[in-house]
Design an enzyme around this catalytic site. Structure first.
Site: not given
Length: 941
Positions: A541, A605, A659
């Site tokens: 993203r 993450s 994350d």
């Protein structure tokens, strides 16, 4: 007299056509399809009234719950005693049920004996009646040489209206069929029978079930036909039952599955609902009955009254001179002289007219051929109306079932018993045709009960035994997944120990406790445009975040999501980071900002060892990533190298965060008390603000930060903050998913978890995560379902290829199946998508399995979090801690119960902490931008 003369004059013109004469006289009994549809609609409304707790007391149709939850599935077996009490005689039977053979294939064998009930017992005391029944049972056991030493399961078929609070309990509402035994009405019939058995002595029986004859009929037929979910009696009395969705039955607790409802539809019309369809002859029958104003539909339909209706019509016509030249015999005036057997005989195909003539002779009536034709027509109209009314009632029941299940068409079987249906030559055929006309969207099969209600009662008991055995086995299967409070406290204690061990500079720890080099949460002064990048699952993203006074501006509009193909996830590290750089370039191109050198925060993450805010050495891949030449390398450096290879743009990568840290930072922007981040989604992790003095891994930085904190913390600032606020802190990325990798959770890890672990990409790693996270819960459920199916407790013991396929049961199905708004029919639909053909019972068990797995996951997550908040409280020397947890992840956000169970568990295990939960709106991406902004602001100072 003049009026009578006019009537005689009118009908004399029709004497040449006796059927038209009768049709004109009995026009009120002719019911057309639109009238039947109207009656059906009224009956369905009465059904709903009876199902509702608010209106049941005033409902004529009582809709009595039977506590029969399932029809036979063919696996029932055993020997059962049955008492069948419902008429002037009763039967005692021994019924043997053999598994998997069916009624018609010899699967049910019976020995029986009929015992008369003396007439004085019908109206005597209830104690005397049940003593007689009990003594007859003992006689049967001796005669059939059935051991009286052994305990025998017994079923009672009791064909009177009862209100049941359990399968083996039932309060008699009222007697019918000439029974008037005193002291029983309003009492538990099963208890009365048990008392009689105890008084008789010399036998050991356990009354497991009491059923209505209608329910028993459905069960008998259901043994051979799994589509049979409706029972119908049209005999001396009439009634119907059907399998209703449990959440529609207000009088019973629970909303999962189905239960058979005994409609007691004979009372339809007692409240006036049929007044416009009742004739003068119906009123005469009712007035002369033992229960005037009661059982109105039954008096229009059942065999106890059809013959009397015919007699009254014939008598009236004779008195008007329309039959027998006006002659009326004493026999014709006598109640009960025309029976339902006479009605059936008059309508026989070949000999109907001859039978009619003989019946009239027996009534001392001199009849012409036209008289015989006319009387036969009277019988036809009365019986035809009966079948029409039954069809209207059935249409209402079948419509209710179809609507309950949200089906366009319904395939269903109706099990039928009763002398009218069985012996009347045309009754069944008429009934079937009218039902088909009224509800063409239902494909209805009618099956005649073979063996009557006695077999059905035994089958109810057999099903109850099967369900009880199944319940025990399912409970045993799921018990390892159900954690006690003591076990959760142990998990909390072990997590706390692992947190402490991970903070130390030396010694092994399954929980890594990685420093993030994030020293503070946002304070609202952050500003500027930041690029946020995020890699943590199957997507990458990119997000442009515009901060003004710490607030996010237009962040939702300026983002793009790029899929990460499996070949990239499991290829080389260079290919992975080249793919990321390509996505970043595309996004900057899309935003028209390729020439700008933006500050960027990178959410990565996966477990990383950090030596600073902008470096991160990958410890190990998780979540199915396997890219080579990455573990042990700085991921920020690899991204910078990939950007350099593209030579299209430049970035100032200010920070790299997990994350979880990004989630905490994002929520802290909204709530200053947010000092914990939690991810409960595809993976799971927690971070929190730890005091630097406790982090032995960064001893040098700790001393420096303590000195800086002393210099900057002036008196005015201290007044605004709590006592602990001046103490330097750092966010710790716990990587708590590794708890148990050292064997510390072996006592709660089940063999289902072990199967999932062994088949994963990282066996013996991330054991805690594999108990909690969305990537694994569906697979745990599949392992449990596989075990239950192999044990014959699910899907009829058929292990399909779909069920053997790893990964087929996605965690999203848990959220769908456990949704409170999802009916079991829709649960079956979800299972059908997976190629699993399930029954209603299967759906209940699958939902229970999903619930057990997700409930355990939420409890374990809560136990781990309780350890974190307790540690923070003790760090700060507080008696009570108020703190907020920023949360992200599909499991927490989308699962209908996960968040509630998690919060409840934290509250139970950390009672001195008030923990608020704040779902992240911007996600870890905006948190990465905020982390970069906080870090840059610190550098600028």
């Amino acid at each position: 007299m003049f009026a009578v003369h006019l009537v005689l004059s009118f009908f004399s013109k029709l004497q040449e056509d006796p059927t038209k004469k009768v049709d004109r006289f009995m026009y009120a009994m002719h019911l057309h399809d639109d009238q039947l549809s109207d009656i059906s609609t009224r009956f369905q409304a009465e059904m709903k009234k009876g199902l509702s707790a608010e209106s049941n007391a005033a409902a004529a149709v009582k809709m009595l719950p039977t506590h029969v939850h399932s029809t036979p599935d063919g696996s029932e077996k055993g020997h059962f005693l049955v008492l069948d009490l419902g008429g002037s005689k009763f039967k005692v039977l021994q019924v043997k049920v053999r598994e998997g053979t069916g009624v018609r294939r010899g699967g049910v064998e019976m020995e029986e004996k009929t015992y008369p009930i003396p007439e004085e017992l019908l109206t005597g005391s209830g104690k005397e009646l049940f003593d007689h029944v009990s003594e007859s049972l003992k006689d049967f056991l001796h005669e059939k040489k059935i051991s009286v030493e052994k305990k025998h399961p017994l079923a009672l078929t009791f064909s009177f209206p009862c209100e049941q609070s359990a399968l083996n309990q039932g309060l008699l509402l009222n007697w019918s069929k000439n029974f008037r035994a005193r002291g029983v009405q309003g009492k538990d019939v099963v208890q009365a029978l048990r008392g009689a058995v105890n008084r008789t002595g010399g036998m050991d029986v356990e009354v497991l079930a009491m059923v209505n004859d209608t329910v028993a009929t459905m069960m008998t037929c259901g043994f051979d036909d799994r589509y049979c979910e409706v029972g119908l009696i049209v005999g001396s009395g009439t009634n119907a039952c059907y399998m209703e969705e449990l959440h529609h039955i207000d009088l019973v607790e629970g909303d999962e599955g189905r239960m058979c409802v005994n409609t007691e539809w004979g009372a339809f019309g007692d409240d006036g609902a049929l007044n416009d369809y009742i004739t003068e002859f119906d009123r005469e029958v009712d007035a002369a009955s033992n229960n005037p104003g009661k059982q109105i539909l039954e008096k229009m339909v059942s065999g106890m009254y059809l013959g009397e209706l015919v007699r009254l019509v014939v008598l009236k016509m004779a008195k008007l001179g329309l039959l027998f030249e006006g002659q009326v015999s004493d026999a014709l005036r006598t109640k009960g002289k025309i029976t339902t057997a006479h009605v059936a005989a008059m309508e026989e195909y070949k000999h109907g007219l001859r039978n009619t003539r003989n019946i009239l002779v027996d009534l001392d009536l001199s009849s012409t051929p036209d008289d015989c034709i006319a009387v036969q027509r009277v019988s036809t109209i009365v019986s035809f109306r009966s079948s029409n009314l039954v069809a209207a009632g059935l249409a209402a029941i079948l419509t209710q079932i179809r609507q309950n299940r949200h089906l366009r068409t319904l395939r269903i079987t109706v099990g039928v018993d009763g002398t009218v249906y069985k012996t009347h030559p045309r009754y069944a055929n008429r009934l079937h045709k009218v039902v088909q006309r009224l509800i063409p969207e239902c494909h209805v099969r009618f099956v005649l009960s073979d063996g009557g209600s006695s077999k059905g009662a035994a089958l109810v008991t057999a099903v109850a035994q099967r369900l009880a055995s199944q319940r025990r086995q399912v409970d045993e299967t799921l018990s390892p997944l159900r954690l006690s409070g003591e076990q959760l406290l142990l998990v909390k204690k072990r997590m706390r120990g692992a947190l402490e061990a991970g903070l130390k500079s030396k010694g092994p720890s399954a929980v890594k406790m990685l420093p993030s080099y994030v020293y503070q949460t946002p304070d609202g002064t952050e500003h500027g445009k930041y690029l946020a990048l995020g890699l943590g699952g199957t997507n990458f993203r990119a997000l442009l975040v515009d901060l003004k006074k710490g607030l996010l501006q237009n962040s939702r509009l300026n983002h793009k999501i790029y899929p990460t193909p499996v070949e990239i996830m499991q290829g080389s590290g260079e290919e992975l980071f080249d793919h990321i750089a390509q996505c970043v370039g595309d996004f900057l191109d899309y935003m028209g900002m390729k020439s700008a050198r933006l500050p960027a925060g990178f959410t990565f993450s996966f477990p990383c060892e950090q030596a600073g805010i902008d470096t991160g050495t990958l410890v190990s891949w998780t979540k199915r990533f396997k890219a080579t030449d990455c573990e042990g390398h700085d991921v920020v450096g690899m991204l910078r190298e990939a950007i350099k290879r593209r030579n299209e743009f430049d970035l100032d990568i200010v920070s790299v965060v997990n994350d979880t840290v990004g989630t905490m930072m994002s929520c802290a922007c909204e709530d200053p008390q947010c000092e914990i981040g939690l991810i409960a989604g595809t993976g799971t992790n927690v971070c929190y603000m730890e005091e630097l003095k406790n982090i032995e891994k960064i001893e040098q930085e700790k001393g420096q930060m303590e000195r800086e904190g002393e210099e900057k913390d002036d008196g005015a600032e201290r007044e605004k903050k709590e006592e602990h606020a001046g103490i330097p802190k750092m966010c710790i990325n716990t990587e708590w998913g590794g708890l148990g990798d050292d064997g510390s959770l072996d006592d709660i890890i089940t063999h289902y978890d072990s199967e999932v672990d062994q088949n994963s990409l990282n066996p013996r790693k991330q054991r805690f995560e594999k108990l909690i996270s969305g990537m694994y819960l569906g697979e745990v459920v599949r392992q449990v379902l596989l075990n239950l199916t192999r044990g014959g407790l699910l899907f009829r013991g058929q292990v399909t290829e779909a069920l053997k396929t790893p990964g087929i049961f996605h965690t999203k199905y848990l959220s769908q199946i456990e949704s409170d708004r999802l009916a079991l029919l829709q649960v079956r639909s979800v299972l059908q998508q997976l190629g699993l053909d399930s029954t209603c019972d299967d759906s209940i068990i699958v939902k229970e399995v999903c619930g057990a797995v997700s409930h355990r996951a939420a409890q374990l997550c809560g136990a781990g979090l309780a350890a974190v908040v307790d540690k923070i409280k003790e760090n700060r020397g507080l008696d009570h801690l108020d703190i907020t947890v920023g949360v992200d992840g599909s499991l927490y956000k989308l699962h209908p119960h996960f968040s509630g169970v998690l919060q409840q568990t934290v509250k139970m295990l950390a009672p001195q902490c008030t923990v608020s939960f704040l779902p992240s709106e911007g996600g870890s991406g905006t948190g990465a931008a905020l982390t970069a902004a906080v870090a840059r602001k610190k550098l600028e100072k």
